[in-house]
Every structure is written in C-alpha cells, then in structure tokens.
Motif scaffolding. Structure first.
Motif, mmCIF file in Angstrom:
data_model
loop_
_atom_site.group_PDB
_atom_site.id
_atom_site.type_symbol
_atom_site.label_atom_id
_atom_site.label_comp_id
_atom_site.label_asym_id
_atom_site.label_seq_id
_atom_site.Cartn_x
_atom_site.Cartn_y
_atom_site.Cartn_z
ATOM 1 N N THR A 6 0.845 -1.201 0.000
ATOM 2 C CA THR A 6 0.000 0.000 0.000
ATOM 3 C C THR A 6 0.875 1.245 0.000
ATOM 4 O OG1 THR A 6 -0.108 0.007 2.415
ATOM 5 C CG2 THR A 6 -1.897 -1.108 1.236
ATOM 6 N N TRP A 7 0.348 2.295 -0.604
ATOM 7 C CA TRP A 7 1.095 3.565 -0.637
ATOM 8 C C TRP A 7 0.137 4.718 -0.375
ATOM 9 C CZ3 TRP A 7 -0.283 7.221 -4.307
ATOM 10 C CH2 TRP A 7 -1.045 6.770 -5.400
ATOM 11 N N GLY A 8 0.720 5.816 0.095
ATOM 12 C CA GLY A 8 -0.080 7.000 0.382
ATOM 13 C C GLY A 8 0.726 8.258 0.186
ATOM 14 N N LEU A 9 0.055 9.371 0.396
ATOM 15 C CA LEU A 9 0.663 10.687 0.182
ATOM 16 C C LEU A 9 0.439 11.567 1.394
ATOM 17 C CD1 LEU A 9 -0.752 11.470 -3.388
ATOM 18 C CD2 LEU A 9 1.481 10.471 -2.832
ATOM 19 N N VAL A 10 1.355 12.516 1.555
ATOM 20 C CA VAL A 10 1.118 13.609 2.492
ATOM 21 C C VAL A 10 1.408 14.910 1.742
ATOM 22 C CG1 VAL A 10 3.464 13.345 3.474
ATOM 23 C CG2 VAL A 10 1.727 14.675 4.700
ATOM 24 N N ALA A 11 0.523 15.892 1.952
ATOM 25 C CA ALA A 11 0.699 17.191 1.287
ATOM 26 C C ALA A 11 0.211 18.292 2.214
ATOM 27 C CB ALA A 11 -0.079 17.232 -0.030
ATOM 28 N N THR A 12 0.953 19.386 2.231
ATOM 29 C CA THR A 12 0.501 20.604 2.905
ATOM 30 C C THR A 12 0.015 21.549 1.822
ATOM 31 O OG1 THR A 12 2.011 20.342 4.764
ATOM 32 C CG2 THR A 12 1.210 22.570 4.321
ATOM 33 N N ILE A 13 -1.251 21.966 1.909
ATOM 34 C CA ILE A 13 -1.886 22.618 0.760
ATOM 35 C C ILE A 13 -2.556 23.928 1.152
ATOM 36 C CG2 ILE A 13 -3.631 22.355 -1.044
ATOM 37 C CD1 ILE A 13 -3.251 19.350 -0.926
ATOM 38 N N VAL A 94 0.166 3.057 5.684
ATOM 39 C CA VAL A 94 0.612 2.549 4.383
ATOM 40 C C VAL A 94 2.044 2.019 4.495
ATOM 41 C CG1 VAL A 94 -0.870 4.025 2.955
ATOM 42 C CG2 VAL A 94 1.360 4.891 3.730
ATOM 43 N N ASP A 95 2.465 1.258 3.483
ATOM 44 C CA ASP A 95 3.834 0.741 3.450
ATOM 45 C C ASP A 95 4.835 1.782 2.940
ATOM 46 O OD1 ASP A 95 3.026 -1.924 4.214
ATOM 47 O OD2 ASP A 95 2.220 -2.148 2.190
ATOM 48 N N TRP A 96 4.359 2.652 2.045
ATOM 49 C CA TRP A 96 5.225 3.680 1.446
ATOM 50 C C TRP A 96 4.485 5.013 1.461
ATOM 51 C CZ3 TRP A 96 10.207 2.931 -0.387
ATOM 52 C CH2 TRP A 96 10.629 1.596 -0.541
ATOM 53 N N LEU A 97 5.187 6.069 1.840
ATOM 54 C CA LEU A 97 4.577 7.401 1.904
ATOM 55 C C LEU A 97 5.413 8.377 1.076
ATOM 56 C CD1 LEU A 97 2.262 9.020 3.396
ATOM 57 C CD2 LEU A 97 4.025 9.710 5.038
ATOM 58 N N ALA A 98 4.739 9.166 0.248
ATOM 59 C CA ALA A 98 5.424 10.209 -0.531
ATOM 60 C C ALA A 98 4.916 11.578 -0.104
ATOM 61 C CB ALA A 98 5.193 10.005 -2.026
ATOM 62 N N HIS A 99 5.811 12.539 -0.103
ATOM 63 C CA HIS A 99 5.496 13.926 0.255
ATOM 64 C C HIS A 99 5.531 14.749 -1.033
ATOM 65 C CE1 HIS A 99 7.095 17.852 2.295
ATOM 66 N NE2 HIS A 99 5.790 17.905 2.103
ATOM 67 N N LEU A 120 10.628 -3.522 -5.538
ATOM 68 C CA LEU A 120 11.842 -3.008 -4.891
ATOM 69 C C LEU A 120 12.365 -4.024 -3.882
ATOM 70 C CD1 LEU A 120 10.696 0.670 -4.246
ATOM 71 C CD2 LEU A 120 12.367 -0.076 -5.952
ATOM 72 N N PRO A 121 13.691 -4.105 -3.723
ATOM 73 C CA PRO A 121 14.232 -5.031 -2.716
ATOM 74 C C PRO A 121 13.836 -4.595 -1.310
ATOM 75 C CG PRO A 121 15.969 -3.608 -3.583
ATOM 76 C CD PRO A 121 14.751 -3.360 -4.426
ATOM 77 N N SER A 122 13.820 -5.545 -0.397
ATOM 78 C CA SER A 122 13.398 -5.225 0.969
ATOM 79 C C SER A 122 14.363 -4.251 1.647
ATOM 80 C CB SER A 122 13.280 -6.500 1.799
ATOM 81 O OG SER A 122 14.526 -7.185 1.800
ATOM 82 N N SER A 123 15.574 -4.122 1.087
ATOM 83 C CA SER A 123 16.554 -3.182 1.652
ATOM 84 C C SER A 123 16.294 -1.737 1.214
ATOM 85 C CB SER A 123 17.961 -3.591 1.203
ATOM 86 O OG SER A 123 18.033 -3.564 -0.226
ATOM 87 N N ALA A 124 15.406 -1.542 0.236
ATOM 88 C CA ALA A 124 15.164 -0.183 -0.283
ATOM 89 C C ALA A 124 14.469 0.666 0.777
ATOM 90 C CB ALA A 124 14.319 -0.245 -1.544
ATOM 91 N N ARG A 125 15.077 1.803 1.090
ATOM 92 C CA ARG A 125 14.482 2.703 2.086
ATOM 93 C C ARG A 125 13.660 3.803 1.426
ATOM 94 N NH1 ARG A 125 18.968 4.759 6.100
ATOM 95 N NH2 ARG A 125 17.125 5.122 7.395
ATOM 96 N N THR A 126 14.073 4.199 0.217
ATOM 97 C CA THR A 126 13.383 5.255 -0.517
ATOM 98 C C THR A 126 13.349 4.885 -1.994
ATOM 99 O OG1 THR A 126 15.420 6.509 -0.956
ATOM 100 C CG2 THR A 126 14.223 7.057 1.072
ATOM 101 N N GLY A 181 12.687 15.810 -8.496
ATOM 102 C CA GLY A 181 11.581 14.890 -8.271
ATOM 103 C C GLY A 181 11.261 14.754 -6.793
ATOM 104 N N LYS A 182 10.478 13.750 -6.469
ATOM 105 C CA LYS A 182 10.050 13.508 -5.093
ATOM 106 C C LYS A 182 10.285 12.039 -4.764
ATOM 107 C CE LYS A 182 8.690 17.735 -4.442
ATOM 108 N NZ LYS A 182 7.380 18.312 -4.152
ATOM 109 N N ILE A 183 10.251 11.721 -3.474
ATOM 110 C CA ILE A 183 10.543 10.330 -3.101
ATOM 111 C C ILE A 183 9.422 9.691 -2.287
ATOM 112 C CG2 ILE A 183 13.071 10.468 -3.158
ATOM 113 C CD1 ILE A 183 12.899 10.710 -0.059
ATOM 114 N N PHE A 184 9.304 8.384 -2.494
ATOM 115 C CA PHE A 184 8.553 7.540 -1.577
ATOM 116 C C PHE A 184 9.516 7.078 -0.493
ATOM 117 C CE2 PHE A 184 5.224 6.965 -4.794
ATOM 118 C CZ PHE A 184 4.099 6.913 -3.981
#
Length: 314
Positions: A6-13, A94-99, A120-126, A181-184
C-alpha cells in the motif's frame, strides 16, 4: 499469502477546494490507500469532502494546531516539513509514503504504483520519481504535453541547449521548477524526517538508490501563462525562485537572477517570449523534445475523477 503493498501521500496545501479535490481524486483513482492533507489555510468545501472520504485524512493547521507544536514556522517549506514528518511518524497506514505538492500528480505508465513498489528489494528505504513539467496548450485547453530532462547533468546540459536555443544554457533541463523529483519513503523506519525532495535520519540525508522509472511526477508548475503570472511574484520573493535558492553548479545563474534580468531588459513582453519558448507546447518545441526522447503525453481528466470520487462537491 503475499501482503499487498500500500502507498499513500502527504501534502501541505493552500489552494482552492477544486484544486485540492482534483489532487486527491486523481491519486485515489490510481490506487492511493491513504491521503493525508494538511490545510495551510482552510478550504471549507475540500475539508468537508475529504473528511467524509474513508481514505482521506484532513488536518486544518490553524492557530490551535500550531500552538500544540510550539510555533508556526514562517516559511511554508518549513511547515511542509513539520507536517510531512508528523504524518510519517504517526502511523500513516501505508507501506510507502510520498510527500508531494498539490500541483504534482503521480502518473504510472506501466502497471500500478503498488506493483512497481512491490518489485523493490526489501533493503530499499526510498524510491525516487522523476518530474516532467506541464507545457501550456496552444488553444487554452488543459495541458497534456509534458517535457522531461535527462537525469545526468552533463548530458542534460547539452540537450537543453539544443532544445531551448535562446535560454537553454541558463536553465537546468529547461525546467522552471525542480528536476530532483520527489521520493517515496518506506514507513516504519526510526528517526526519519521528511523534507521536500529527500528523507533524513540521524546520520543525515538518506542517499536514494532506486528510481521508479515507470512513473512520472507530472508537475503543473506553469500550466498556462495566466497561472504562471499569478504565482510569479510570490515565487520570486519567497517560493521556488527566491533569491537564496541555488541551482545546479554548472548553470551560470539562478532562476531569480535570470527572471530579474529578463524583466529589466524587456518587461512583461520579454517574460512572455521566454514563456513561449520554454513552456508552451508549440509544434517546434514538441518536435525538439521528441527528438531527444523527452516529450511525454498524459491526459489526467481531473474533472471526471473529481466528479467520481467526490460527487457531492458541486
């Protein structure tokens, strides 16, 4: 049975309700499991619609909110950082969050974003998503052409001078905004703080080792001349063209210095000719971008998505 990523987002708007709901609807449509919106200024229509949606969390960052955080940072970039880090650390669901920002839209070209993150490998942090910038349509319709740029700086500089004959040598990739760009960020890591383009832990910036090549970050930074002009003075003073913002080392000027020089030389007319060369989807610019493999097309159909996901918002 394998766990579905699962993935999600955070935004200040800080934006009109329609723009906020376009942003949320598009990302719900492509599979966001959770969207965390921090309203930098109240937008009542959007706040009500988001509150009613089971996959959205909305927080109004009013005086009471900042009183609990001790102090409200003066710069909006710092407020974004505080809010994004707060969302990350408070079980974002979520498992991954992007800003990302309200004018940025993730656009998976092959498969789903969840599927791409799952590889992505389990070692991937971003994992980084590279931006493409919207080009203004020549007929006033919503933009659907975008320009990309090469990820390697030396290659990028050569291409940019060929694609933008007048201004290319003064621009990073022909972009008016970020090329980073931006990161998860994988959730559940200790001591993480999110910034605009990177994540940090107690050892400093986390070096990103993975790109999500099959997804673009469609950035509507200057989607029409009018929209660009509305944001222009603020960006020049305190936003993405502010004087203290340094660009790439190989570019001889900052965006702030470039725009001030253009205006000094020829006022609004000169700015307009800059915009026409660099930011407008003319057949000539599209052909030059295409020759370098940097022309992209994405029809986001935001009105339809907003109507589907937030039908009660008139």
């Amino acid at each position: 049975m394998a766990h579905n990523i699962t993935w999600g987002l955070v935004a200040t708007i800080k934006a009109p309700s329609e723009a906020i709901l376009n942003f949320a609807a598009h990302h719900l449509d492509i599979g966001a499991h959770r969207i965390h919106v921090f309203l930098d200024e109240d937008s009542e229509g959007a706040r009500r619609a988001l509150t009613a949606h089971p996959r959205c969390t909305v927080t109004l960052t009013d005086d009471a909110y900042w009183a609990q955080r001790r102090t409200r940072p003066e710069k909006h970039q710092a407020r974004q950082t505080v809010n994004a880090t707060r969302a990350y650390r408070r079980r974002p669901g979520v498992d991954w969050l992007a800003h990302i920002d309200v004018d940025e839209f993730l656009y998976p070209e092959a498969g789903t974003l969840a599927g791409q993150l799952a590889t992505l490998p389990s070692s991937a942090r971003t994992a980084r998503i590279r931006p493409i910038e919207a080009l203004a349509s020549t007929d006033g319709s919503a933009p659907e052409w975008f320009k990309g740029c090469h990820p390697r700086q030396s290659h990028r500089n050569t291409q940019t001078e060929e694609i933008y004959p007048t201004f290319g040598a003064l621009l990073n990739g022909g972009f008016l905004s970020h090329v980073a760009g931006k990161i998860f960020v994988r959730t559940g890591q200790d001591g993480i703080s999110l910034r605009i383009h990177n994540a940090f832990d107690e050892n400093g910036k986390i070096e990103n080792e993975h790109d999500l090549d099959q997804t673009h970050l469609c950035h509507f930074h200057a989607p029409s001349w009018d929209a660009w002009q509305r944001a222009y003075r603020y960006r020049l003073a305190a936003g993405s063209y502010r004087p203290d913002l340094k660009g790439a080392a190989s570019i001889p000027t900052t965006m702030n210095a470039l725009f001030r020089a253009i205006e000094e030389e020829g006022g609004e007319e000169a700015l307009r000719s800059f915009y026409d060369e660099v930011c407008t989807a003319t057949p000539a610019l599209r052909a030059r971008l295409d020759a370098h493999g940097l022309l992209h097309r994405a029809a986001l159909d935001l009105d339809a998505k907003r109507a589907q996901h937030f039908p009660d918002f008139a």
